[in-house]
Design a protein around this motif. Structure first.
Motif, PDB file in Angstrom:
ATOM      1  N   PRO A  13       0.832  -1.208   0.000  1.00 22.46           N
ATOM      2  CA  PRO A  13       0.000   0.000   0.000  1.00 22.46           C
ATOM      3  C   PRO A  13       0.865   1.255   0.000  1.00 22.46           C
ATOM      4  CG  PRO A  13      -0.797  -1.583   1.617  1.00 22.46           C
ATOM      5  CD  PRO A  13       0.535  -2.091   1.151  1.00 22.46           C
ATOM      6  N   ILE A  14       0.387   2.286  -0.675  1.00 16.10           N
ATOM      7  CA  ILE A  14       1.154   3.517  -0.833  1.00 16.10           C
ATOM      8  C   ILE A  14       0.585   4.640   0.038  1.00 16.10           C
ATOM      9  CG2 ILE A  14       1.821   2.976  -3.201  1.00 16.10           C
ATOM     10  CD1 ILE A  14      -0.385   4.966  -4.113  1.00 16.10           C
ATOM     11  N   MET A  15       1.438   5.609   0.317  1.00 18.50           N
ATOM     12  CA  MET A  15       0.997   6.908   0.810  1.00 18.50           C
ATOM     13  C   MET A  15       0.668   7.728  -0.438  1.00 18.50           C
ATOM     14  SD  MET A  15       1.720   7.036   4.308  1.00 18.50           S
ATOM     15  CE  MET A  15       2.224   8.703   4.747  1.00 18.50           C
ATOM     16  N   LEU A  16      -0.459   8.418  -0.431  1.00 22.58           N
ATOM     17  CA  LEU A  16      -0.902   9.134  -1.625  1.00 22.58           C
ATOM     18  C   LEU A  16      -1.161  10.601  -1.306  1.00 22.58           C
ATOM     19  CD1 LEU A  16      -1.659   8.855  -4.620  1.00 22.58           C
ATOM     20  CD2 LEU A  16      -3.983   8.262  -3.908  1.00 22.58           C
ATOM     21  N   ILE A  17      -0.636  11.480  -2.159  1.00 22.20           N
ATOM     22  CA  ILE A  17      -0.854  12.917  -2.046  1.00 22.20           C
ATOM     23  C   ILE A  17      -1.536  13.382  -3.329  1.00 22.20           C
ATOM     24  CG2 ILE A  17       0.222  15.190  -1.788  1.00 22.20           C
ATOM     25  CD1 ILE A  17       2.607  13.787  -0.458  1.00 22.20           C
ATOM     26  N   GLY A  18      -2.629  14.140  -3.197  1.00 24.42           N
ATOM     27  CA  GLY A  18      -3.320  14.639  -4.374  1.00 24.42           C
ATOM     28  C   GLY A  18      -3.593  16.126  -4.260  1.00 24.42           C
ATOM     29  N   HIS A  19      -3.200  16.878  -5.278  1.00 16.90           N
ATOM     30  CA  HIS A  19      -3.405  18.322  -5.289  1.00 16.90           C
ATOM     31  C   HIS A  19      -4.429  18.702  -6.360  1.00 16.90           C
ATOM     32  CE1 HIS A  19      -2.162  22.398  -6.979  1.00 16.90           C
ATOM     33  NE2 HIS A  19      -2.647  22.672  -5.782  1.00 16.90           N
ATOM     34  N   SER A  20      -5.390  19.561  -5.997  1.00 14.87           N
ATOM     35  CA  SER A  20      -6.345  20.109  -6.940  1.00 14.87           C
ATOM     36  C   SER A  20      -7.082  18.958  -7.660  1.00 14.87           C
ATOM     37  CB  SER A  20      -5.623  21.041  -7.918  1.00 14.87           C
ATOM     38  OG  SER A  20      -6.514  21.773  -8.691  1.00 14.87           O
ATOM     39  N   TYR A  21      -7.067  18.949  -8.996  1.00 13.33           N
ATOM     40  CA  TYR A  21      -7.711  17.860  -9.736  1.00 13.33           C
ATOM     41  C   TYR A  21      -7.074  16.514  -9.402  1.00 13.33           C
ATOM     42  CZ  TYR A  21      -9.298  15.098 -13.771  1.00 13.33           C
ATOM     43  OH  TYR A  21      -9.852  14.123 -14.577  1.00 13.33           O
ATOM     44  N   GLY A  22      -5.776  16.526  -9.108  1.00  8.33           N
ATOM     45  CA  GLY A  22      -5.120  15.290  -8.686  1.00  8.33           C
ATOM     46  C   GLY A  22      -5.698  14.759  -7.389  1.00  8.33           C
ATOM     47  N   GLY A  23      -6.233  15.653  -6.543  1.00 11.41           N
ATOM     48  CA  GLY A  23      -6.891  15.218  -5.316  1.00 11.41           C
ATOM     49  C   GLY A  23      -8.194  14.511  -5.594  1.00 11.41           C
ATOM     50  N   LEU A  24      -8.907  14.959  -6.632  1.00  7.70           N
ATOM     51  CA  LEU A  24     -10.137  14.269  -7.034  1.00  7.70           C
ATOM     52  C   LEU A  24      -9.803  12.872  -7.541  1.00  7.70           C
ATOM     53  CD1 LEU A  24     -13.226  14.836  -7.308  1.00  7.70           C
ATOM     54  CD2 LEU A  24     -12.777  15.444  -9.697  1.00  7.70           C
ATOM     55  N   CYS A  25      -8.724  12.777  -8.322  1.00  9.13           N
ATOM     56  CA  CYS A  25      -8.271  11.470  -8.817  1.00  9.13           C
ATOM     57  C   CYS A  25      -7.832  10.579  -7.653  1.00  9.13           C
ATOM     58  CB  CYS A  25      -7.115  11.657  -9.791  1.00  9.13           C
ATOM     59  SG  CYS A  25      -7.512  12.642 -11.248  1.00  9.13           S
ATOM     60  N   ALA A  26      -7.183  11.179  -6.654  1.00  5.49           N
ATOM     61  CA  ALA A  26      -6.736  10.416  -5.489  1.00  5.49           C
ATOM     62  C   ALA A  26      -7.926   9.846  -4.722  1.00  5.49           C
ATOM     63  CB  ALA A  26      -5.893  11.299  -4.579  1.00  5.49           C
ATOM     64  N   HIS A  60     -10.765   9.041  -6.053  1.00  2.00           N
ATOM     65  CA  HIS A  60     -11.262   7.930  -6.873  1.00  2.00           C
ATOM     66  C   HIS A  60     -10.433   6.678  -6.621  1.00  2.00           C
ATOM     67  CE1 HIS A  60     -13.520   6.943 -10.798  1.00  2.00           C
ATOM     68  NE2 HIS A  60     -13.051   5.806 -10.313  1.00  2.00           N
ATOM     69  N   PHE A  61      -9.118   6.831  -6.637  1.00  2.00           N
ATOM     70  CA  PHE A  61      -8.233   5.686  -6.409  1.00  2.00           C
ATOM     71  C   PHE A  61      -8.478   5.075  -5.031  1.00  2.00           C
ATOM     72  CE2 PHE A  61      -4.296   3.750  -4.923  1.00  2.00           C
ATOM     73  CZ  PHE A  61      -3.964   2.931  -5.987  1.00  2.00           C
ATOM     74  N   ALA A  62      -8.614   5.922  -4.006  1.00  2.00           N
ATOM     75  CA  ALA A  62      -8.789   5.424  -2.643  1.00  2.00           C
ATOM     76  C   ALA A  62     -10.065   4.598  -2.506  1.00  2.00           C
ATOM     77  CB  ALA A  62      -8.815   6.596  -1.660  1.00  2.00           C
ATOM     78  N   ARG A  63     -11.115   5.012  -3.149  1.00  2.00           N
ATOM     79  CA  ARG A  63     -12.393   4.291  -3.031  1.00  2.00           C
ATOM     80  C   ARG A  63     -12.409   2.991  -3.839  1.00  2.00           C
ATOM     81  NH1 ARG A  63     -17.093   7.304  -1.275  1.00  2.00           N
ATOM     82  NH2 ARG A  63     -16.612   9.467  -0.717  1.00  2.00           N
ATOM     83  N   TRP A  64     -11.777   3.004  -5.010  1.00  2.00           N
ATOM     84  CA  TRP A  64     -11.839   1.817  -5.882  1.00  2.00           C
ATOM     85  C   TRP A  64     -10.717   0.820  -5.601  1.00  2.00           C
ATOM     86  CZ3 TRP A  64     -15.102   5.575  -7.089  1.00  2.00           C
ATOM     87  CH2 TRP A  64     -16.248   5.266  -7.812  1.00  2.00           C
ATOM     88  N   TYR A  65      -9.626   1.293  -5.000  1.00  2.00           N
ATOM     89  CA  TYR A  65      -8.501   0.406  -4.707  1.00  2.00           C
ATOM     90  C   TYR A  65      -8.074   0.571  -3.243  1.00  2.00           C
ATOM     91  CZ  TYR A  65      -8.341   0.318  -9.813  1.00  2.00           C
ATOM     92  OH  TYR A  65      -8.663   0.174 -11.135  1.00  2.00           O
ATOM     93  N   PRO A  66      -8.969   0.313  -2.311  1.00  2.00           N
ATOM     94  CA  PRO A  66      -8.682   0.576  -0.892  1.00  2.00           C
ATOM     95  C   PRO A  66      -7.516  -0.224  -0.330  1.00  2.00           C
ATOM     96  CG  PRO A  66     -10.671  -0.748  -1.127  1.00  2.00           C
ATOM     97  CD  PRO A  66     -10.314  -0.268  -2.496  1.00  2.00           C
ATOM     98  N   SER A  67      -7.254  -1.403  -0.885  1.00  2.00           N
ATOM     99  CA  SER A  67      -6.141  -2.215  -0.371  1.00  2.00           C
ATOM    100  C   SER A  67      -4.786  -1.696  -0.840  1.00  2.00           C
ATOM    101  CB  SER A  67      -6.309  -3.678  -0.817  1.00  2.00           C
ATOM    102  OG  SER A  67      -6.194  -3.791  -2.226  1.00  2.00           O
ATOM    103  N   LYS A  68      -4.786  -0.743  -1.774  1.00  2.00           N
ATOM    104  CA  LYS A  68      -3.538  -0.237  -2.337  1.00  2.00           C
ATOM    105  C   LYS A  68      -3.064   1.056  -1.674  1.00  2.00           C
ATOM    106  CE  LYS A  68      -3.594  -3.430  -5.592  1.00  2.00           C
ATOM    107  NZ  LYS A  68      -3.666  -3.083  -7.028  1.00  2.00           N
ATOM    108  N   ILE A  69      -3.824   1.571  -0.691  1.00  2.00           N
ATOM    109  CA  ILE A  69      -3.489   2.860  -0.102  1.00  2.00           C
ATOM    110  C   ILE A  69      -3.543   2.772   1.419  1.00  2.00           C
ATOM    111  CG2 ILE A  69      -5.905   3.590  -0.365  1.00  2.00           C
ATOM    112  CD1 ILE A  69      -4.917   6.459  -0.669  1.00  2.00           C
ATOM    113  N   LYS A  70      -2.586   3.423   2.096  1.00  2.00           N
ATOM    114  CA  LYS A  70      -2.576   3.374   3.558  1.00  2.00           C
ATOM    115  C   LYS A  70      -2.702   4.746   4.214  1.00  2.00           C
ATOM    116  CE  LYS A  70       2.508   2.945   3.754  1.00  2.00           C
ATOM    117  NZ  LYS A  70       3.616   2.068   4.235  1.00  2.00           N
ATOM    118  N   ALA A  71      -2.659   5.818   3.430  1.00  2.00           N
ATOM    119  CA  ALA A  71      -2.889   7.155   3.976  1.00  2.00           C
ATOM    120  C   ALA A  71      -3.071   8.115   2.802  1.00  2.00           C
ATOM    121  CB  ALA A  71      -1.729   7.618   4.851  1.00  2.00           C
TER     122      ALA A  71
END
Length: 307
Positions: free
Chosen positions: A91-104, A106-117
């Protein structure tokens, strides 16, 4: 400090990837029309103890645009495919800025096992449509329709033609080689084609994310820009319009903390939308807070709220 730029084929198109450092993986998703090189101050700080990864979405930088519509779901899928190609299976730490935050999100909800913060930096809200309900005559002229018209026009120009219509970018104080990359970044017609697609779909994508799978139980920090700093800017916009807009923007940022109990909300004092350039120290400090909470969770063998 290990640093490399390489091109990795994802969904049939070569993607420009920038990596620095070693250790637990951190991925940064940049905003719309934002080059990865802008994040240099933050990357330098985080890469002392982590492997920091950024990539240009298809159409941006030197990444090929491919044949796919540019939507948050596509970006989440691309990140999911990219990780194992980089040898990342944790699992990764994920940072999302602006539109990248919206994408982040999306990723967190669809791939919950791949993210830890998750760290959201002045992130586009899933409720961004509420900004359209404000009656702001001057600011409303710069709406999605105007953006789409500009993006379409720019996407049909050559680099030389774009040099004429796009003013030189401001100097954020980065090393000279990166400043040259920033200047070249804005002269890519494919980027405007990608932006046209992103703007076309972002409100529908926001609705899909909001009504999608539940947000995972992970540490979350939300950083918002300083509305006072925005209001003080000499940009020709009526102050009363900016006050109304910025009040709602900050409210939307704060509402993102409801995704997870115990999440932290931070206003980056003195910062505009580009928090990573105006106040990289705030981003780094928030990340270290998340890291501490992740370590506590792993030590406890599960998830816990943050404070």
């Amino acid at each position: 400090m290990n640093e490399q730029i390489r091109f990795i084929k994802v969904r049939g198109a070569a993607m420009e990837v920038w990596e620095m450092g070693e250790g637990a993986p951190v991925v940064i998703l940049t905003g719309m029309n934002s080059p990865i090189w802008e994040w240099h101050p933050v990357v330098q700080a985080l890469s002392r103890n982590h492997r920091v990864i950024l990539f240009h979405r298809p159409g941006l930088g030197k990444s090929e645009i491919g044949d796919h519509t540019r939507r948050t779901g596509a970006i989440a899928e691309e990140l999911n495919e990219l990780l194992p190609l980089l040898g990342i299976h944790e699992p990764i730490m994920l940072i999302g800025h602006s539109y990248g935050g919206l994408c982040a999100q999306h990723f967190a909800r669809w791939y919950p096992s791949k993210i830890k913060a998750l760290l959201l930096v002045d992130s586009t809200s899933v409720n961004l449509h509420r900004l359209d309900d404000l009656d702001l005559p001057v600011m409303d002229a710069d709406n999605d329709a105007a953006w789409l018209e500009t993006c379409l026009s720019y996407s049909e120009k050559t680099r030389e033609e774009l040099k004429v219509v796009i003013p030189p970018g401001w100097d954020p104080g980065l090393p000279t080689p990166l400043l040259e990359k920033l200047s070249d970044f804005q002269l890519n017609p494919l980027m405007y084609a990608a932006m046209h697609s992103e703007v076309t779909w972002w409100k529908e994508d926001a609705w899909i994310i909001k009504n999608g799978p539940r947000f995972p139980v992970i540490p979350l920090v939300v950083i918002a820009r300083d509305k006072k700093s925005i209001i003080r800017q000499e940009d020709g916009l009526p102050e009363w319009e900016k006050r109304i807009f910025e009040a709602l923007w900050e409210k939307l940022m704060y509402e993102q903390t409801r995704l997870m109990d115990g999440s932290r909300f931070i206003v980056a004092e003195g910062s505009g939308h580009a928090v990573h350039l105006d106040r990289p120290d705030v981003v780094v400090e928030a990340f270290h807070h998340l890291t501490k909470k992740v370590q506590e969770n792993e030590g406890a063998g599960g998830s816990c709220p943050i404070h």
